[in-house]
Design a protein around this motif. Structure first.
Motif, PDB file in Angstrom:
ATOM      1  N   ALA A  54       0.867  -1.177   0.000  1.00 11.74           N
ATOM      2  CA  ALA A  54       0.000   0.000   0.000  1.00 11.74           C
ATOM      3  C   ALA A  54       0.903   1.224   0.000  1.00 11.74           C
ATOM      4  O   ALA A  54       1.801   1.330   0.846  1.00 11.74           O
ATOM      5  N   ASP A  55       0.701   2.095  -0.927  1.00 13.24           N
ATOM      6  CA  ASP A  55       1.523   3.301  -1.066  1.00 13.24           C
ATOM      7  C   ASP A  55       3.007   2.959  -1.184  1.00 13.24           C
ATOM      8  O   ASP A  55       3.865   3.643  -0.626  1.00 13.24           O
ATOM      9  N   GLY A  56       3.315   1.864  -1.888  1.00 10.92           N
ATOM     10  CA  GLY A  56       4.693   1.474  -2.111  1.00 10.92           C
ATOM     11  C   GLY A  56       5.375   0.795  -0.943  1.00 10.92           C
ATOM     12  O   GLY A  56       6.547   0.449  -1.018  1.00 10.92           O
ATOM     13  N   MET A  57       4.655   0.610   0.150  1.00  7.57           N
ATOM     14  CA  MET A  57       5.229  -0.032   1.341  1.00  7.57           C
ATOM     15  C   MET A  57       4.532  -1.374   1.579  1.00  7.57           C
ATOM     16  O   MET A  57       3.337  -1.498   1.320  1.00  7.57           O
ATOM     17  N   PRO A  58       5.265  -2.381   2.088  1.00  7.84           N
ATOM     18  CA  PRO A  58       4.621  -3.666   2.396  1.00  7.84           C
ATOM     19  C   PRO A  58       3.509  -3.477   3.435  1.00  7.84           C
ATOM     20  O   PRO A  58       3.710  -2.835   4.454  1.00  7.84           O
ATOM     21  N   ALA A  59       2.315  -3.994   3.139  1.00  8.58           N
ATOM     22  CA  ALA A  59       1.178  -3.865   4.049  1.00  8.58           C
ATOM     23  C   ALA A  59       0.911  -5.172   4.798  1.00  8.58           C
ATOM     24  O   ALA A  59       0.698  -5.166   5.998  1.00  8.58           O
ATOM     25  N   HIS A  60       0.885  -6.287   4.073  1.00  3.30           N
ATOM     26  CA  HIS A  60       0.749  -7.585   4.730  1.00  3.30           C
ATOM     27  C   HIS A  60       1.179  -8.693   3.780  1.00  3.30           C
ATOM     28  O   HIS A  60       1.330  -8.491   2.587  1.00  3.30           O
ATOM     29  N   LYS A  61       1.376  -9.887   4.369  1.00  2.00           N
ATOM     30  CA  LYS A  61       1.741 -11.083   3.619  1.00  2.00           C
ATOM     31  C   LYS A  61       0.674 -12.135   3.861  1.00  2.00           C
ATOM     32  O   LYS A  61       0.103 -12.210   4.945  1.00  2.00           O
ATOM     33  N   SER A  62       0.436 -12.939   2.848  1.00  2.00           N
ATOM     34  CA  SER A  62      -0.426 -14.098   3.049  1.00  2.00           C
ATOM     35  C   SER A  62       0.352 -15.349   2.668  1.00  2.00           C
ATOM     36  O   SER A  62       1.165 -15.335   1.745  1.00  2.00           O
ATOM     37  N   TYR A  63       0.120 -16.401   3.436  1.00  2.00           N
ATOM     38  CA  TYR A  63       0.763 -17.693   3.222  1.00  2.00           C
ATOM     39  C   TYR A  63      -0.336 -18.690   2.911  1.00  2.00           C
ATOM     40  O   TYR A  63      -1.294 -18.813   3.669  1.00  2.00           O
ATOM     41  N   MET A  64      -0.212 -19.404   1.784  1.00  2.00           N
ATOM     42  CA  MET A  64      -1.228 -20.379   1.421  1.00  2.00           C
ATOM     43  C   MET A  64      -0.558 -21.681   1.011  1.00  2.00           C
ATOM     44  O   MET A  64       0.341 -21.685   0.165  1.00  2.00           O
ATOM     45  N   CYS A  65      -0.976 -22.775   1.643  1.00  2.00           N
ATOM     46  CA  CYS A  65      -0.461 -24.101   1.323  1.00  2.00           C
ATOM     47  C   CYS A  65      -1.408 -24.759   0.327  1.00  2.00           C
ATOM     48  O   CYS A  65      -2.606 -24.888   0.591  1.00  2.00           O
ATOM     49  N   HIS A  66      -0.865 -25.165  -0.807  1.00  2.00           N
ATOM     50  CA  HIS A  66      -1.688 -25.813  -1.829  1.00  2.00           C
ATOM     51  C   HIS A  66      -1.881 -27.302  -1.555  1.00  2.00           C
ATOM     52  O   HIS A  66      -2.657 -27.952  -2.242  1.00  2.00           O
ATOM     53  N   VAL A  67      -1.209 -27.827  -0.539  1.00  2.00           N
ATOM     54  CA  VAL A  67      -1.334 -29.247  -0.214  1.00  2.00           C
ATOM     55  C   VAL A  67      -2.474 -29.472   0.778  1.00  2.00           C
ATOM     56  O   VAL A  67      -3.357 -30.286   0.554  1.00  2.00           O
ATOM     57  N   CYS A  68      -2.479 -28.711   1.896  1.00  2.00           N
ATOM     58  CA  CYS A  68      -3.483 -28.958   2.937  1.00  2.00           C
ATOM     59  C   CYS A  68      -4.487 -27.813   3.103  1.00  2.00           C
ATOM     60  O   CYS A  68      -5.427 -27.933   3.882  1.00  2.00           O
ATOM     61  N   SER A  75       0.176  -8.934   9.197  1.00  2.00           N
ATOM     62  CA  SER A  75       0.402  -7.521   8.887  1.00  2.00           C
ATOM     63  C   SER A  75       1.882  -7.215   8.982  1.00  2.00           C
ATOM     64  O   SER A  75       2.568  -7.691   9.883  1.00  2.00           O
ATOM     65  N   THR A  76       2.379  -6.428   8.043  1.00  2.00           N
ATOM     66  CA  THR A  76       3.779  -6.030   8.091  1.00  2.00           C
ATOM     67  C   THR A  76       3.902  -4.533   8.385  1.00  2.00           C
ATOM     68  O   THR A  76       4.954  -3.950   8.220  1.00  2.00           O
TER      69      THR A  76
END
Length: 77
Positions: A54-68, A75-76
């Motif tokens: 957001a506005d060129g700065m990291p806002a958050h990360k999401s982690y998703m497992c395609h196996v389970c 939030s970052t």
């Protein structure tokens, strides 16, 4: 028990070589920490990581497992 001894020969490049080893060791440690952070706690597979900005700065990360199907958001900010 016999005593062990070791001779260490230092040449003019030893300091530069040791600095290079240190630099690469630090980079390897960072990479291993990233892998641990991206490993699914449910099944142990690597998660897909998406970083949102957001506005060129990291806002958050999401982690998703395609196996389970594990999903985590952090939030970052």
């Amino acid at each position: 028990m016999p005593k062990l001894s070791m001779d260490i020969v230092l040449d003019k490049n030893t300091s530069a070589k040791l600095r290079a080893i240190s630099k690469h060791t630090a980079a390897l440690a960072d990479e291993l920490e990233r892998i641990d952070a991206e490993t699914c706690p449910g099944c142990g597979e690597l998660c897909e990581v998406t970083e949102y900005h957001a506005d060129g700065m990291p806002a958050h990360k999401s982690y998703m497992c395609h196996v389970c199907g594990y999903i985590k958001r952090e939030s970052t900010l």
